[in-house]
Enzyme design. Structure first.
Site, PDB file in Angstrom:
ATOM      1  N   TYR A 137       8.157 -13.159   3.020  1.00  0.00           N
ATOM      2  CA  TYR A 137       7.416 -14.062   4.572  1.00  0.00           C
ATOM      3  C   TYR A 137       6.203 -14.960   4.035  1.00  0.00           C
ATOM      4  O   TYR A 137       6.283 -15.649   5.437  1.00  0.00           O
ATOM      5  CB  TYR A 137       7.109 -12.991   5.439  1.00  0.00           C
ATOM      6  CG  TYR A 137       8.280 -11.183   5.607  1.00  0.00           C
ATOM      7  CD1 TYR A 137       9.155 -11.744   6.507  1.00  0.00           C
ATOM      8  CD2 TYR A 137       8.532 -10.638   4.855  1.00  0.00           C
ATOM      9  CE1 TYR A 137      10.864 -11.296   6.844  1.00  0.00           C
ATOM     10  CE2 TYR A 137       9.343  -9.836   5.341  1.00  0.00           C
ATOM     11  CZ  TYR A 137      10.085 -10.051   5.840  1.00  0.00           C
ATOM     12  OH  TYR A 137      11.712  -9.547   6.717  1.00  0.00           O
ATOM     13  N   LYS A 177      13.941   4.766   4.094  1.00  0.00           N
ATOM     14  CA  LYS A 177      14.187   4.593   3.506  1.00  0.00           C
ATOM     15  C   LYS A 177      13.305   5.352   2.090  1.00  0.00           C
ATOM     16  O   LYS A 177      12.362   5.637   2.289  1.00  0.00           O
ATOM     17  CB  LYS A 177      14.127   3.306   2.316  1.00  0.00           C
ATOM     18  CG  LYS A 177      15.546   2.556   2.916  1.00  0.00           C
ATOM     19  CD  LYS A 177      15.666   1.102   2.367  1.00  0.00           C
ATOM     20  CE  LYS A 177      16.486  -0.494   3.184  1.00  0.00           C
ATOM     21  NZ  LYS A 177      16.523  -0.702   2.632  1.00  0.00           N
ATOM     22  N   ARG A 218      13.288  -1.176  10.727  1.00  0.00           N
ATOM     23  CA  ARG A 218      14.688  -1.279  10.719  1.00  0.00           C
ATOM     24  C   ARG A 218      15.982  -0.114  11.733  1.00  0.00           C
ATOM     25  O   ARG A 218      15.525   0.596  12.482  1.00  0.00           O
ATOM     26  CB  ARG A 218      15.015  -0.333   9.173  1.00  0.00           C
ATOM     27  CG  ARG A 218      14.254  -0.627   7.787  1.00  0.00           C
ATOM     28  CD  ARG A 218      14.418   0.014   6.777  1.00  0.00           C
ATOM     29  NE  ARG A 218      14.148  -0.810   5.663  1.00  0.00           N
ATOM     30  CZ  ARG A 218      12.981  -0.176   4.964  1.00  0.00           C
ATOM     31  NH1 ARG A 218      12.208   0.314   5.982  1.00  0.00           N
ATOM     32  NH2 ARG A 218      12.427  -1.006   4.752  1.00  0.00           N
ATOM     33  N   ARG A 273      13.385  -8.324  12.780  1.00  0.00           N
ATOM     34  CA  ARG A 273      12.265  -7.350  11.744  1.00  0.00           C
ATOM     35  C   ARG A 273      11.838  -9.052  11.130  1.00  0.00           C
ATOM     36  O   ARG A 273      10.671  -8.146  10.679  1.00  0.00           O
ATOM     37  CB  ARG A 273      13.706  -6.707  11.204  1.00  0.00           C
ATOM     38  CG  ARG A 273      12.465  -6.293   9.995  1.00  0.00           C
ATOM     39  CD  ARG A 273      13.699  -4.568   9.423  1.00  0.00           C
ATOM     40  NE  ARG A 273      12.961  -4.953   7.831  1.00  0.00           N
ATOM     41  CZ  ARG A 273      11.634  -3.717   7.228  1.00  0.00           C
ATOM     42  NH1 ARG A 273      11.340  -3.370   8.229  1.00  0.00           N
ATOM     43  NH2 ARG A 273      11.820  -3.496   6.604  1.00  0.00           N
ATOM     44  N   HIS A 296      18.107  -7.387  12.046  1.00  0.00           N
ATOM     45  CA  HIS A 296      16.509  -8.303  11.078  1.00  0.00           C
ATOM     46  C   HIS A 296      16.424  -9.051  11.361  1.00  0.00           C
ATOM     47  O   HIS A 296      15.430  -8.947  11.283  1.00  0.00           O
ATOM     48  CB  HIS A 296      18.337  -7.963  10.351  1.00  0.00           C
ATOM     49  CG  HIS A 296      17.080  -7.270   8.608  1.00  0.00           C
ATOM     50  ND1 HIS A 296      17.276  -5.938   8.495  1.00  0.00           N
ATOM     51  CD2 HIS A 296      17.251  -7.851   7.552  1.00  0.00           C
ATOM     52  CE1 HIS A 296      16.233  -6.581   7.073  1.00  0.00           C
ATOM     53  NE2 HIS A 296      16.688  -7.275   6.334  1.00  0.00           N
ATOM     54  N   HIS A 347       7.973  -1.054   3.231  1.00  0.00           N
ATOM     55  CA  HIS A 347       8.636  -1.815   1.668  1.00  0.00           C
ATOM     56  C   HIS A 347       8.053  -1.224   0.933  1.00  0.00           C
ATOM     57  O   HIS A 347       6.709  -1.390   0.697  1.00  0.00           O
ATOM     58  CB  HIS A 347       8.286  -3.353   1.563  1.00  0.00           C
ATOM     59  CG  HIS A 347       8.943  -4.338   2.648  1.00  0.00           C
ATOM     60  ND1 HIS A 347       8.475  -5.610   2.990  1.00  0.00           N
ATOM     61  CD2 HIS A 347       9.877  -4.135   3.224  1.00  0.00           C
ATOM     62  CE1 HIS A 347       9.893  -6.563   3.843  1.00  0.00           C
ATOM     63  NE2 HIS A 347      10.598  -5.398   3.867  1.00  0.00           N
TER      64      HIS A 347
END
Length: 282
Positions: A263, A160, A136, A231, A228, A254
């Site tokens: 994806y 995150k 990210r 990514r 993004h 994730h």
């Protein structure tokens, strides 16, 4: 949210903006914080919907309200937690726009132009690293000098929820970072720069907004995309190249495999190839 849940500054800002909207709604209705119940929350969200808020925006505002009402109940400001009964619209999962592999190669080759200025070198390194790792943009801006391991060809990333992971990185990205470190960063570095890998023109740590501008201005002539988009493209090309979904999940950081499964919808070429190889009636 910062201390207990480990949310990013961007998420905290977004939730606070939502809650200021809820506060304003209470004031317009002549209600106090103690009056916050399911009916008030539904009225607030109904007004947002009528004003044209998208499903994604409403879903985030519901999440903001739930965190807030849970906090109010836990600290004794509300007798019950109305957020537990709040149900919102399901978000539409849209397919991400991605570059094909030829476009991605062209974007990386064009990044930064032909210049050798610190700005050009930084832009080249930013684009190469974002596409080469799939991280990210906020994770890229948070990188320190010691996070890049050239011997192992990996990058240590703080993602995150303050979760750390190690991501493999290719030689083109490492070469671009090396050129930035040798000829770009020293020209902008100041005593206050610390260990930040990427710097702004004044020597401070590169900001997310500036990094996005780097990508947009470096790639606009080839294929208009942002961090993004790089990514998304990296994830799709990994799957098209034969990577398994769990590995891509780890690379992207994730928390749930469901976030990575989107994806599979854009990797039609890989799915078709696997089907033709594996199915007896293909």
């Amino acid at each position: 949210m910062r201390a207990e849940l480990g949310r990013s500054p961007h998420t905290v800002r977004a939730y606070l903006a939502d809650l200021r909207g809820l506060r304003d709604h209470l004031r317009r209705e002549g209600r106090a914080l103690a009056d916050l119940d399911l009916g008030v929350l539904r009225g607030w969200l109904g007004a947002q919907h009528a004003a044209g808020a998208s499903r994604a925006t409403l879903a985030r505002r519901i999440a903001s309200a739930r965190v807030f009402t849970s906090y109010l109940h836990r600290t004794g400001r509300l007798e019950s937690d109305p957020g537990l009964l709040l149900v919102g619209p399901r978000r539409h999962r849209t397919l991400p726009a991605v570059l094909d592999e030829a476009q991605a190669a062209e974007v990386c080759a064009a990044a930064g132009g032909d210049g050798e200025s610190p700005l050009a070198l930084r832009r080249r390194a930013v684009v190469e690293l974002l596409y080469g790792t799939g991280i990210r943009v906020a994770e890229l801006c948070g990188l320190d000098l010691g996070d890049v391991d050239r011997e192992r060809a990996t990058v240590r990333v703080l993602g995150k929820g303050d979760k750390e992971r190690v991501v493999p990185v290719g030689r083109p990205a490492l070469d671009a970072v090396d050129r930035w470190l040798a000829d770009g960063r020293p020209r902008w570095a100041v005593p206050a720069s610390g260990d930040a890998l990427f710097l702004g023109a004044r020597g401070g740590r590169l900001g997310v907004r500036t990094a996005r501008r780097d990508v947009h201005e470096s790639t606009g002539a080839v294929a208009r995309t942002g961090p993004h988009g790089l990514r998304h493209s990296a994830a799709t090309h990994l799957l098209n190249g034969g990577a398994d979904l769990r590995s891509v999940q780890e690379i992207l950081g994730h928390a749930a495999l469901a976030s990575t499964q989107i994806y599979t919808h854009v990797s039609v070429e890989r799915l078709t190839r696997v089907y033709r190889q594996a199915h007896p009636r293909a």
